[in-house]
Design an enzyme around this catalytic site. Sequence first.
Site, short mmCIF file in Angstrom:
data_model
loop_
_atom_site.label_atom_id
_atom_site.label_comp_id
_atom_site.label_asym_id
_atom_site.label_seq_id
_atom_site.Cartn_x
_atom_site.Cartn_y
_atom_site.Cartn_z
N HIS A 163 -77.32 15.06 7.76
CA HIS A 163 -77.47 13.39 6.44
C HIS A 163 -78.20 14.65 4.96
O HIS A 163 -77.29 14.03 3.58
CB HIS A 163 -78.71 12.46 6.91
CG HIS A 163 -78.42 12.13 7.85
ND1 HIS A 163 -79.43 11.70 8.82
CD2 HIS A 163 -76.80 11.68 8.13
CE1 HIS A 163 -78.39 11.49 9.86
NE2 HIS A 163 -77.58 10.84 9.35
N LYS A 179 -80.66 -3.80 16.25
CA LYS A 179 -80.77 -2.61 16.74
C LYS A 179 -82.15 -2.42 17.51
O LYS A 179 -82.82 -3.22 16.44
CB LYS A 179 -80.82 -1.27 16.14
CG LYS A 179 -78.56 -0.73 16.05
CD LYS A 179 -78.48 0.04 15.59
CE LYS A 179 -76.67 0.51 14.95
NZ LYS A 179 -77.04 1.54 14.62
N ARG A 230 -68.34 15.00 10.56
CA ARG A 230 -68.82 16.15 11.85
C ARG A 230 -68.12 16.73 12.47
O ARG A 230 -67.31 18.48 12.83
CB ARG A 230 -69.60 15.85 13.07
CG ARG A 230 -70.90 15.63 11.73
CD ARG A 230 -72.15 15.04 12.80
NE ARG A 230 -71.89 14.09 13.41
CZ ARG A 230 -72.44 12.92 14.10
NH1 ARG A 230 -73.66 13.51 14.70
NH2 ARG A 230 -71.82 11.86 14.07
N SER A 248 -78.78 11.45 14.83
CA SER A 248 -80.20 10.88 14.71
C SER A 248 -80.32 10.50 16.64
O SER A 248 -81.48 10.84 16.91
CB SER A 248 -80.30 10.00 14.11
OG SER A 248 -79.65 10.18 12.87
O1 PNS Z 1 -75.19 5.44 10.59
P1 PNS Z 1 -74.38 4.58 10.28
O2 PNS Z 1 -75.10 3.90 11.92
O3 PNS Z 1 -73.38 4.91 11.60
O4 PNS Z 1 -74.29 4.06 10.16
C1 PNS Z 1 -72.94 2.53 9.58
C2 PNS Z 1 -73.46 1.91 8.69
C3 PNS Z 1 -74.32 1.55 8.01
C4 PNS Z 1 -71.98 2.71 7.48
C5 PNS Z 1 -71.88 0.63 9.18
O5 PNS Z 1 -72.85 -0.03 10.44
C6 PNS Z 1 -72.14 -0.16 7.80
O6 PNS Z 1 -72.00 -0.59 7.37
N1 PNS Z 1 -72.84 -1.36 7.89
C7 PNS Z 1 -73.01 -2.43 7.44
C8 PNS Z 1 -71.81 -4.18 7.62
C9 PNS Z 1 -70.18 -4.16 7.35
O7 PNS Z 1 -70.60 -3.99 5.68
N2 PNS Z 1 -69.78 -4.22 7.96
C10 PNS Z 1 -68.68 -3.82 8.36
C11 PNS Z 1 -68.31 -2.33 7.74
S1 PNS Z 1 -66.57 -1.81 7.97
#
Ligand code: PNS
Length: 179
Positions: A26, A50, A99, A137
């Site tokens: 990150h 979560k 990645r 993570s």
């Molecule tokens: O680190 P992560 O868990 O891969 O991040 C995922 C994240 C936070 C980018 C994604 O879950 C997100 O954007 N959540 C917010 C809700 C949202 O907008 N959902 C629609 C995404 S298309």
Amino acid sequence: MTTPPLPSSPHIAIFPGSFDPLTNGHVDIIERGCVIFDRVIVAVLINADKAPLFTVDERVRMIREVFRDRANVEVDTFDGLLVEYGRRKQAHALIRGLRAVSDFEYEFQMALMNRRLNHDLETVFLMPAEQYTYTSSRLIKEVFRLGGAVGGLVPPVVEEQLRVKQASVAGRRAGARNA
Ligand code: PNS
């Protein structure tokens, strides 16, 4: 006479994620983002679904500590739709790290859904340095919990907080056994 250029608004990118915890992968992506954008907002998702290892506040504190000398990195939290958060922050782009090919399908779906929801917010994919392509993570937490070394894969403050967290979890378990 030439017209002086209009002052352009700073180019802001959001790097959203769970960051449970922040890894050096990150950090690498955030640093690359800083080369391209005027400001990078690291946005920690507040996700009640979560069961994270670190609370949102703990995650924010660790990220702030790592970037305390970088004036162009802001650390924030968000909930709800990412694109709405992006609109409020007047962001131009979302940054996501890629990645490996295995990341692609999920990221592609998210990027296209986000584009459908907000056409003005572009998703930019950045690749971390090769040594972080296998870092996540989830793996960091697993390896650390099982006694493996994670030095060099997470910032020192994160390694320290993993130790603190492990000790407090072990303490709680011992307390429950003796109760
Ligand atoms: O680190 P992560 O868990 O891969 O991040 C995922 C994240 C936070 C980018 C994604 O879950 C997100 O954007 N959540 C917010 C809700 C949202 O907008 N959902 C629609 C995404 S298309």
